[in-house]
Design a protein around this motif. Structure first.
Motif, PDB file in Angstrom:
ATOM      1  N   MET A   1      57.540  41.641  30.865  1.00 35.36           N
ATOM      2  CA  MET A   1      57.353  40.596  30.963  1.00 35.36           C
ATOM      3  C   MET A   1      55.920  40.360  30.311  1.00 35.36           C
ATOM      4  N   LYS A   2      55.697  38.634  29.728  1.00 38.31           N
ATOM      5  CA  LYS A   2      54.532  38.440  29.550  1.00 38.31           C
ATOM      6  C   LYS A   2      54.347  37.389  30.765  1.00 38.31           C
ATOM      7  N   ILE A   3      53.231  37.804  31.489  1.00 35.59           N
ATOM      8  CA  ILE A   3      52.815  36.845  32.624  1.00 35.59           C
ATOM      9  C   ILE A   3      51.608  35.950  32.245  1.00 35.59           C
ATOM     10  N   ALA A   4      51.645  34.656  32.342  1.00 37.24           N
ATOM     11  CA  ALA A   4      50.756  33.826  32.170  1.00 37.24           C
ATOM     12  C   ALA A   4      49.937  33.776  33.708  1.00 37.24           C
ATOM     13  N   VAL A   5      48.499  33.935  33.412  1.00 34.62           N
ATOM     14  CA  VAL A   5      47.778  34.047  34.425  1.00 34.62           C
ATOM     15  C   VAL A   5      46.784  32.828  34.362  1.00 34.62           C
ATOM     16  N   PHE A   6      46.852  31.708  35.312  1.00 27.76           N
ATOM     17  CA  PHE A   6      45.953  30.644  35.487  1.00 27.76           C
ATOM     18  C   PHE A   6      44.603  31.103  36.692  1.00 27.76           C
ATOM     19  N   CYS A   7      43.717  31.008  36.212  1.00 30.84           N
ATOM     20  CA  CYS A   7      42.562  31.333  37.258  1.00 30.84           C
ATOM     21  C   CYS A   7      41.218  30.695  36.917  1.00 30.84           C
ATOM     22  N   GLY A   8      40.322  30.847  37.688  1.00 30.03           N
ATOM     23  CA  GLY A   8      39.033  30.030  37.475  1.00 30.03           C
ATOM     24  C   GLY A   8      38.251  30.587  36.211  1.00 30.03           C
ATOM     25  N   SER A   9      37.674  29.581  35.482  1.00 29.37           N
ATOM     26  CA  SER A   9      36.697  29.979  34.394  1.00 29.37           C
ATOM     27  C   SER A   9      35.224  30.203  35.211  1.00 29.37           C
ATOM     28  N   SER A  10      35.274  30.152  36.361  1.00 29.98           N
ATOM     29  CA  SER A  10      34.040  30.815  36.839  1.00 29.98           C
ATOM     30  C   SER A  10      34.449  32.095  37.872  1.00 29.98           C
ATOM     31  N   PRO A  11      33.607  32.715  38.329  1.00 27.01           N
ATOM     32  CA  PRO A  11      34.106  34.047  39.143  1.00 27.01           C
ATOM     33  C   PRO A  11      34.113  33.794  40.571  1.00 27.01           C
ATOM     34  N   GLY A  12      33.674  32.602  41.050  1.00 27.68           N
ATOM     35  CA  GLY A  12      33.741  32.419  42.470  1.00 27.68           C
ATOM     36  C   GLY A  12      32.369  32.821  43.011  1.00 27.68           C
ATOM     37  N   ASN A  13      32.309  32.625  44.453  1.00 22.81           N
ATOM     38  CA  ASN A  13      31.188  33.016  44.987  1.00 22.81           C
ATOM     39  C   ASN A  13      31.409  34.473  46.123  1.00 22.81           C
ATOM     40  N   LYS A  14      32.572  35.130  45.940  1.00 22.12           N
ATOM     41  CA  LYS A  14      32.887  36.061  46.712  1.00 22.12           C
ATOM     42  C   LYS A  14      33.173  37.186  45.797  1.00 22.12           C
ATOM     43  N   PRO A  15      32.622  38.489  45.898  1.00 22.58           N
ATOM     44  CA  PRO A  15      32.846  39.683  45.206  1.00 22.58           C
ATOM     45  C   PRO A  15      34.464  39.879  45.005  1.00 22.58           C
ATOM     46  N   TYR A  16      35.172  39.673  46.323  1.00 18.74           N
ATOM     47  CA  TYR A  16      36.447  40.013  46.282  1.00 18.74           C
ATOM     48  C   TYR A  16      37.352  39.164  45.470  1.00 18.74           C
ATOM     49  N   PHE A  17      36.956  38.151  44.888  1.00 19.16           N
ATOM     50  CA  PHE A  17      37.792  37.549  43.794  1.00 19.16           C
ATOM     51  C   PHE A  17      37.651  37.962  42.281  1.00 19.16           C
ATOM     52  N   ILE A  18      36.742  38.701  41.871  1.00 14.23           N
ATOM     53  CA  ILE A  18      36.504  39.559  40.985  1.00 14.23           C
ATOM     54  C   ILE A  18      37.282  40.722  41.044  1.00 14.23           C
ATOM     55  N   GLU A  19      37.166  41.372  42.221  1.00 10.57           N
ATOM     56  CA  GLU A  19      37.882  42.534  42.473  1.00 10.57           C
ATOM     57  C   GLU A  19      39.425  42.335  42.250  1.00 10.57           C
ATOM     58  N   ALA A  20      39.933  41.081  43.004  1.00 11.45           N
ATOM     59  CA  ALA A  20      41.435  40.996  42.884  1.00 11.45           C
ATOM     60  C   ALA A  20      41.890  40.509  41.498  1.00 11.45           C
ATOM     61  N   ALA A  21      41.106  39.718  40.747  1.00 13.41           N
ATOM     62  CA  ALA A  21      41.292  39.481  39.275  1.00 13.41           C
ATOM     63  C   ALA A  21      41.537  40.901  38.632  1.00 13.41           C
ATOM     64  N   GLU A  22      40.405  41.923  38.610  1.00 13.56           N
ATOM     65  CA  GLU A  22      40.727  43.034  37.894  1.00 13.56           C
ATOM     66  C   GLU A  22      42.028  43.723  38.511  1.00 13.56           C
ATOM     67  N   HIS A  23      42.054  43.989  39.711  1.00 17.97           N
ATOM     68  CA  HIS A  23      43.229  44.692  40.232  1.00 17.97           C
ATOM     69  C   HIS A  23      44.343  44.212  39.701  1.00 17.97           C
ATOM     70  N   PHE A  24      44.612  42.937  39.764  1.00 20.98           N
ATOM     71  CA  PHE A  24      45.711  42.287  39.113  1.00 20.98           C
ATOM     72  C   PHE A  24      46.068  42.492  37.712  1.00 20.98           C
ATOM     73  N   GLY A  25      44.927  42.351  36.736  1.00 22.76           N
ATOM     74  CA  GLY A  25      45.090  42.899  35.471  1.00 22.76           C
ATOM     75  C   GLY A  25      45.537  44.659  35.458  1.00 22.76           C
ATOM     76  N   GLN A  26      44.934  45.168  36.153  1.00 27.09           N
ATOM     77  CA  GLN A  26      45.276  46.530  36.141  1.00 27.09           C
ATOM     78  C   GLN A  26      46.755  46.814  36.335  1.00 27.09           C
ATOM     79  N   THR A  27      47.086  46.149  37.564  1.00 29.47           N
ATOM     80  CA  THR A  27      48.490  46.090  38.116  1.00 29.47           C
ATOM     81  C   THR A  27      49.624  45.680  37.036  1.00 29.47           C
ATOM     82  N   MET A  28      49.290  44.726  36.454  1.00 24.89           N
ATOM     83  CA  MET A  28      50.148  44.412  35.519  1.00 24.89           C
ATOM     84  C   MET A  28      50.475  45.189  34.314  1.00 24.89           C
TER      85      MET A  28
END
Length: 186
Positions: A1-28
């Motif tokens: 599948m090609k998964i369209a990911v919509f998300c912030g053009s900012s990293p957010g203000n908590k480190p877990y946002f970046i960690e979750a984005a990276e984990h999602f990319g690795q998992t897909m």
């Protein structure tokens, strides 16, 4: 599948946002799926793309000329489509994608996932839409969706169309097994 990911053009203000984005990319990538995204090198969208590429996956970006011209385009993608407007960007991403997932983000993220969800309700596509509910980020939105239903503005089967998970593996499994409801006004 090609998964369209919509998300912030900012990293957010908590480190877990970046960690979750990276984990999602690795998992897909580990599960054999490709990324379709807004083509930027900033914020969570850049994090997801970097994680996909670093894991050996494919990343397809779609960026408007005006953002590319501000040097916001991600370099080294599998493919980068440059379009004239945000409307064209969303349409091109929808054409490329087999599924839509919103990670944490702002109004643009909400616009994109709500449009994809609406198109699904109307039968313009039969692709799954999902919220990756990182640390409860979407809890209030889910309450609003419940209010839409209880107030008579949304039928239960269309509320249920939105997949909500807190772990990428479970979310992707549900994308893979999605069955759309009967389209509205069939």
């Amino acid at each position: 599948m090609k998964i369209a990911v919509f998300c912030g053009s900012s990293p957010g203000n908590k480190p877990y946002f970046i960690e979750a984005a990276e984990h999602f990319g690795q998992t897909m990538t580990r599960l054999g799926h490709d990324l379709v995204f807004g083509g930027g090198n900033v914020g969570l969208m850049g994090c997801v793309a970097d994680a996909v590429l670093a894991s050996g996956g494919k990343a397809y970006g779609v960026i408007p000329e005006s953002l590319r011209d501000r040097e916001l385009a991600h370099q080294g993608l599998t493919r980068l489509d440059v379009v004239k407007s945000m409307h064209e960007r969303k349409a091109r991403m929808a054409d490329l994608a087999d599924a839509f997932v919103a990670l944490p983000g702002g109004p643009g993220t909400m616009d994109e996932i709500f449009e994809a969800w609406t198109w699904g309700q109307l039968g313009y596509h039969h692709k799954p839409c999902a919220l990756y509910n990182v640390n409860g980020y979407y809890d209030e939105l889910l309450s609003l969706i419940g209010k839409m239903f209880s107030s008579g503005f949304l039928k239960q089967e269309y509320a249920d169309m939105v997949i909500v998970e807190q772990e990428p593996e479970a979310l992707i499994a549900r994308l893979e097994n999605y069955q759309p409801p009967i389209q509205k006004w069939h």
